[in-house]
Design a protein around this motif. Structure first.
Motif, mmCIF file in Angstrom:
data_model
loop_
_atom_site.group_PDB
_atom_site.id
_atom_site.type_symbol
_atom_site.label_atom_id
_atom_site.label_comp_id
_atom_site.label_asym_id
_atom_site.label_seq_id
_atom_site.Cartn_x
_atom_site.Cartn_y
_atom_site.Cartn_z
ATOM 1 N N GLY A 398 0.747 -1.216 -0.237
ATOM 2 C CA GLY A 398 0.012 -0.102 0.150
ATOM 3 C C GLY A 398 0.982 1.446 0.076
ATOM 4 O O GLY A 398 0.274 2.224 0.028
ATOM 5 N N TRP A 408 8.725 3.312 3.562
ATOM 6 C CA TRP A 408 8.721 1.757 3.979
ATOM 7 C C TRP A 408 10.110 1.157 3.169
ATOM 8 O O TRP A 408 10.402 -0.207 3.656
ATOM 9 N N GLU B 35 -7.709 4.638 4.135
ATOM 10 C CA GLU B 35 -6.524 5.869 4.453
ATOM 11 C C GLU B 35 -6.556 6.544 3.079
ATOM 12 O O GLU B 35 -6.373 5.941 1.860
ATOM 13 N N SER B 38 -0.876 7.263 1.519
ATOM 14 C CA SER B 38 -0.026 5.855 1.827
ATOM 15 C C SER B 38 -0.373 5.854 3.321
ATOM 16 O O SER B 38 -0.157 6.762 4.215
ATOM 17 N N PRO B 39 -0.259 4.609 4.063
ATOM 18 C CA PRO B 39 -0.424 4.332 5.269
ATOM 19 C C PRO B 39 0.763 5.088 6.047
ATOM 20 O O PRO B 39 1.935 4.902 5.655
ATOM 21 N N GLY B 40 0.455 5.661 7.147
ATOM 22 C CA GLY B 40 1.761 6.148 8.160
ATOM 23 C C GLY B 40 2.070 7.604 7.564
ATOM 24 O O GLY B 40 3.245 8.070 7.926
ATOM 25 N N PHE B 150 8.332 3.954 10.668
ATOM 26 C CA PHE B 150 7.550 3.480 9.183
ATOM 27 C C PHE B 150 7.241 2.029 9.538
ATOM 28 O O PHE B 150 6.465 1.582 9.100
ATOM 29 N N ARG B 154 3.929 -0.359 9.277
ATOM 30 C CA ARG B 154 3.822 -1.122 8.407
ATOM 31 C C ARG B 154 3.694 -2.734 8.919
ATOM 32 O O ARG B 154 2.591 -3.604 8.612
ATOM 33 N N LEU B 157 -0.135 -3.347 10.510
ATOM 34 C CA LEU B 157 -1.024 -2.995 9.336
ATOM 35 C C LEU B 157 -0.884 -4.634 8.565
ATOM 36 O O LEU B 157 -1.733 -5.121 8.282
ATOM 37 N N ARG B 158 0.280 -4.940 8.291
ATOM 38 C CA ARG B 158 0.528 -6.268 7.505
ATOM 39 C C ARG B 158 -0.184 -7.439 8.443
ATOM 40 O O ARG B 158 -0.791 -8.195 7.716
ATOM 41 N N MET B 161 -3.807 -7.242 8.167
ATOM 42 C CA MET B 161 -4.329 -7.737 6.854
ATOM 43 C C MET B 161 -3.929 -9.301 6.799
ATOM 44 O O MET B 161 -4.808 -9.873 6.208
ATOM 45 N N LEU B 167 -7.080 -3.163 3.595
ATOM 46 C CA LEU B 167 -6.759 -1.881 3.542
ATOM 47 C C LEU B 167 -7.092 -1.295 2.273
ATOM 48 O O LEU B 167 -6.818 -1.783 1.065
ATOM 49 N N HIS B 169 -6.140 2.018 0.546
ATOM 50 C CA HIS B 169 -5.308 3.332 0.803
ATOM 51 C C HIS B 169 -5.587 4.117 -0.521
ATOM 52 O O HIS B 169 -6.364 3.976 -1.512
ATOM 53 N N HIS B 170 -5.144 5.345 -0.454
ATOM 54 C CA HIS B 170 -5.545 6.309 -1.201
ATOM 55 C C HIS B 170 -6.878 6.496 -1.466
ATOM 56 O O HIS B 170 -7.344 6.766 -2.613
#
Ligand SMILES: Cc1cc2nc3c(=O)[nH]c(=O)nc-3n(C[C@H](O)[C@H](O)[C@H](O)COP(=O)(O)OP(=O)(O)OC[C@H]3O[C@@H](n4cnc5c(N)ncnc54)[C@H](O)[C@@H]3O)c2cc1C
Ligand SMILES: Cc1cc2nc3c(=O)[nH]c(=O)nc-3n(C[C@H](O)[C@H](O)[C@H](O)COP(=O)(O)OP(=O)(O)OC[C@H]3O[C@@H](n4cnc5c(N)ncnc54)[C@H](O)[C@@H]3O)c2cc1C
Lengths: 487, 387
Positions: A398, A408, B35, B38-40, B150, B154, B157-158, B161, B167, B169-170
């Motif tokens: 994402g 990331w 979101e 981008s996440p975060g 970061f 991640r 969230l991972r 998921m 998720l 995103h955008h």
């Protein structure tokens, strides 16, 4: 801190960049009666196209160097203050720039700015691109022009665009054996057709063609460098064909051995850092080099009042459009500070812009193929050693824009802050995840636009805070209107 | 009430949204995280991500201790995926008058079972040899830790998921829909997503999103800024901050200095906090010159050896500030609407607490942590006015 204080420079107009665009802007503004200071990073004014070597030059470059010398002379004689070796790294509102000259901090206050910071080369990663001996054509050109050093004895040149021809000619003239010139466009016919429509360029083109004529049998079209190989240094290269859509096709069975330099370049990328710090709106168009400063064509005005832009940062087009754009922006900046200038566009202006656009159509950068080239282990970001597979995983999770990938994987967090890896990341993401480069974005420039020592920053910021603002829109003071994009 | 078969939308994939999504999906809920970018990428991805109980918040101390333990557990569970390191934190003291204040903090933390202690200037140098600038003394909290911000977002969230959360995103949530007295879903530009409950973990945007539902929450944006040098050899071992004090200057605001795993020295000094104009969070400006000047002055005073070091970058984000510096976490307005915002600049540490409180509230049971400091009702009409 060090007991030193920054030098304060006041001027009605400050031009950043001393290439064709900046020189031409400074001259136009000065001729309108404005007081002008021009800041340039290099040791001598001239920028890329008018670069002034410390020694006499012969061959293709001689006329260009002479033309540049004449223009620089005119700018000096007109009363423009040229300051070389000055690196601008910050801005506070549109009226104040923070810079350094060597170890000295500099604060420049002006009523209007003309940004003409040019472009840098677009690097695109492929397996083996980080081997010593692989470099950009422009870097090789600089070695030859400024230092009289050739990048190697046996050299392969590859990429896309007329610049390859120029560098091939210069390397040949300097005594390199140019083994192959590999151009991505399908054939020379489009270039020929473009040239036919612009008689004004025939003389220049003929000169260039004469210079590369001895190399003609070494040219190959419609392919790209697929891999550079070698133990500790490049010595072998192989290529791949492109299909009709600009995607990778079959491997070219030919490999070239025993080379000591491989020069690969896919055009230029506008250097928009200072414009970004100032809050100028950007646009994206891959054929104009990617993100570039949006301007009003007639005046070079950016989205920030009092800030004008010209040359490659407004879209890569080459030296003549840069000269014309500089003249427009310089005159408009003079008008902005109350010096009405009767600006008459140079006679070549319209033609130069049309020629630049035609050239962009003639040379098609194979973005899709470039995005396909990296294999899992290819580094996309050299500073932070980020592999293509890491970026692919981030896209999967994402992190689907330049900022997400950066967070990331750390791609773009190193010394270059994305200036070098940004292009490769966006072509890779476009290919891998179907992301449009405009929405993928780029690592936005932040203060300081270039790394600068703590003590110099301290001196410059202290002086900028203490000195009352030069002028300009009060609302742009302090918090610069930034972008909506995250960094 | 179990969460099985309930569809819960979490708005925002910062550290709070990520932790909340994980907590909910692990309790059996179907979870969709929306979101905008981008996440975060908002405050969480700009964070210095220190997880520390020291000189933080007296009233929240039990929650903070729970949070630090949860982070340490996550570190084990995710095999060091987000680079948790227990590096400790120093708070330097410049004024005699601050010694009693510091001693009070140390005492109350020790009473809670923590191991904060007092250091002389010489002892500080044993822990941070490069801190050679003139300080009077310091406090030391060896348990405080740093994580990679970061990778933390991640990893959580991972994990969510992998456990079944989705998720998207955008995609911005433009509105929260209600039917009768209950929340029934959210709307984005191109979809209507039905939901049994909605958790708003939208940082400084959270208040605006719930305002159309008649929910008025006192959350305002505050500019947070930071500077980073180019990578240096190992120089600073842990987190260095200014002690809490009444003395003004560097102690009236906030200072945090640390070195990232990549070697960059990250630092910020804010002399006075303040608030930003409504909507400020929607553009990302450049750092203020005043901030740059103050931050460099503090860094070089403490670490004079860094003088010639190059600065690489700066960044700005907007934190979500409430009148009492505490999160707003729990049910608000229509049935099924939950708030998880108001980070006040120290939300990284608190993320697991907020996630636990939201999950417990949704399950209608009492959870592992006391939610009362974060109760949204403390700002109900008449109690405290909108700042
Ligand atoms: C490596 C390279 C080689 C090239 N060689 C050729 C060639 O041989 N023939 C050709 O036709 N075109 C060449 N070009 C294309 C070139 O961009 C244009 O021909 C032309 O020079 C553009 O003019 P300009 O004024 O926009 O930018 P430039 O000529 O690039 O001038 C920009 C100037 O801004 C200065 N600058 C940038 N940032 C700062 C800062 N932060 N502070 C202070 N000063 C700053 C730079 O030092 C530079 O002098 C080359 C481009 C590059 C990048
Ligand atoms: C320089 C700096 C240093 C810091 N240091 C520390 C520290 O040492 N320790 C610590 O604990 N904390 C620290 N913090 C604070 C900490 O980072 C934040 O408190 C925490 O990250 C807040 O997380 P969040 O999830 O609430 O907010 P955010 O990360 O802002 O997440 C909110 C998310 O919601 C999304 N969103 C909002 N509205 C919508 C919508 N309508 N639709 C879809 N998405 C939406 C946003 O895009 C955003 O991603 C620091 C912060 C900064 C800037």
């Amino acid at each position: 801190m060090t007991g030193r204080s920054a030098e304060i420079v006041d001027s009605e107009i400050c031009v950043v960049g001393g290439g064709p665009a900046g020189l031409s802007a400074a001259l136009a503004a000065r001729r309108a009666g404005a007081q002008v200071v021009l800041l340039d990073l290099f040791d001598r004014p001239g920028g890329q196209y008018f670069m002034q070597p410390p020694h006499p030059v012969s061959g293709l470059a001689a006329a260009q160097v002479g033309q540049g010398r004449a223009l620089i002379g005119k700018v000096r004689d007109s009363g423009v203050v040229i300051r070389s070796g000055v690196e601008v790294f910050g801005a506070d509102g549109a009226g104040t720039l923070l810079a350094r000259q060597g170890e000295r901090a500099l604060v420049v206050r002006a009523k209007a700015l003309v940004l003409a910071t040019g472009a840098h080369e677009r690097t695109s990663p492929f397996p083996g691109w980080t081997l010593p001996g692989v470099m950009n054509p422009g870097a090789a050109q600089r070695l030859v022009k400024m230092h009289g050093i050739t990048p190697g004895k046996r050299v392969v040149l590859a990429g896309c665009g007329p610049f390859l021809l120029v560098v091939a000619a210069q390397l040949h003239h300097a005594g390199c054996e140019v083994v192959r010139v590999v151009e991505a466009s399908p054939s020379p016919l489009r270039l020929a057709a473009t040239l036919l429509r612009f008689p004004s360029r025939w003389a220049e083109a003929a000169g260039l063609l004469r210079a590369v004529a001895p190399l003609w049998s070494r040219f190959r079209f419609g392919r790209v460098v697929a891999e550079a190989m070698g133990e500790g240094h490049v010595n072998r290269v192989r290529f791949a064909f492109l299909d009709g859509e600009g995607r990778l096709g079959a491997d070219d069975p030919e490999t070239i051995d025993d080379i000591d330099a491989l020069l690969v370049g896919y055009g230029f990328r506008p250097s928009v850092e200072i414009a970004t710090l100032l809050g100028c709106s950007l646009r994206h168009d891959w054929n104009a080099g990617g993100h570039h400063v949006a301007i009003d064509e007639a005046s070079g005005a950016t989205s920030v009042p009092g800030v004008f832009a010209a040359g490659e940062i407004t879209g890569v087009a080459g030296a003549y459009p840069a000269l014309a754009g500089g003249a427009r922006a310089g005159a408009a900046a003079a008008r902005f500070v109350g010096r009405p200038a009767g600006h008459s566009p140079p006679s070549y202006a319209g033609r130069a812009d049309r020629f630049a656009k035609a050239l962009r159509r003639a040379f098609r950068v194979p973005y899709a193929a470039l995005g396909q080239l990296p294999d899992a282990e290819t580094l996309l970001c050299r500073c932070e050693e980020v592999r293509a597979t890491d970026v692919a995983a981030a896209l999967q999770d994402g992190g689907c824009d330049a900022h997400g990938v950066k967070m990331w994987t750390r791609a773009g967090m190193g010394l270059c802050q994305g200036r070098i890896c940004g292009f490769g990341l966006s072509v890779y993401a476009a290919q891998r995840a179907g992301l449009d480069p405009a929405s993928f974005g780029a690592n936005a420039a932040r203060f300081p636009a270039r790394p600068a020592p703590l003590d110099i920053l301290a001196e410059a910021t202290a002086a900028a805070i203490a000195a009352p603002q030069g002028n300009l829109a009060d609302e742009s003071r302090g918090g610069l209107s930034g972008s909506a994009s995250r960094d | 009430m179990g969460l099985e078969a309930r569809h819960i939308v979490v708005v925002g994939a910062g550290i709070v949204g990520a932790a909340t999504a994980l907590a909910l999906v692990e309790r059996g809920a179907r979870v969709t995280v929306l979101e905008r970018a981008s996440p975060g990428s908002a405050v969480s991805g700009a964070s210095l991500a220190c997880l520390g109980t020291h000189m933080n918040s007296e009233i929240e101390l039990p929650q903070l201790i729970w949070a630090t333990q949860r982070w340490a557990l996550w570190d084990q569970r995710f095999n060091g995926a987000f680079h948790y390191r227990r590096c400790g934190q120093i708070r330097f003291i410049d004024h005699e008058a601050d010694i009693p204040t510091t001693e009070r903090w140390i005492a109350l933390e020790r009473a809670a079972g923590l191991s904060a202690s007092f250091l002389t200037a010489e002892q500080v140098r044993e822990i941070e040899p490069a801190l050679t600038g003139p300080i009077l003394a310091a406090s030391w909290s060896p348990d405080d830790a740093l994580v990679n911000p970061f990778l933390s977002v991640r990893t959580l969230l991972r994990a969510a998921m992998d456990a079944g959360a989705q998720l998207r995103h955008h995609q911005s949530v433009l509105a929260i829909d209600t039917r009768g007295e209950s929340v029934c879903g959210v709307r984005t530009a191109d979809a209507t997503i039905p939901a049994d409950a909605v958790v708003v973990a939208g940082g400084p945007w959270a208040a605006d999103l719930v305002a159309p539902l008649g929910v008025s929450l006192p959350i305002v944006p505050r500019k947070a800024q930071c500077l980073a040098t180019v990578a240096q050899p190992p120089t600073i071992r842990g987190v260095v901050g200014a002690c809490k004090s009444e003395q003004g200057g560097v102690h009236g605001g906030y200072t945090q200095i640390q070195q990232s795993e990549a070697g960059q020295i990250l630092f910020n000094t804010v002399l006075e906090g303040g608030k930003s104009a409504p909507g400020a969070q929607n553009t990302i400006p450049q750092v203020d010159l005043r901030f740059v000047s103050d931050s460099i002055a503090t860094l070089l005073r403490l670490f004079p050896g860094l003088r010639g070091t190059d600065v690489l970058r700066s960044w700005v984000r907007f934190e979500a500030v409430t009148p009492d510096d505490r999160f707003i976490a729990g049910p608000v307005g229509p049935t099924g609407l939950y708030m998880a915002a108001g980070d006040n600049g120290t939300g990284f540490l608190r993320a697991p607490v907020i996630a636990e409180i939201i999950a417990a509230a949704l399950e209608a049971r009492s959870g592992e942590v006391d939610p009362s400091p974060y109760d949204p009702r403390r700002f109900s009409a008449g109690r405290e006015t909108h700042a």
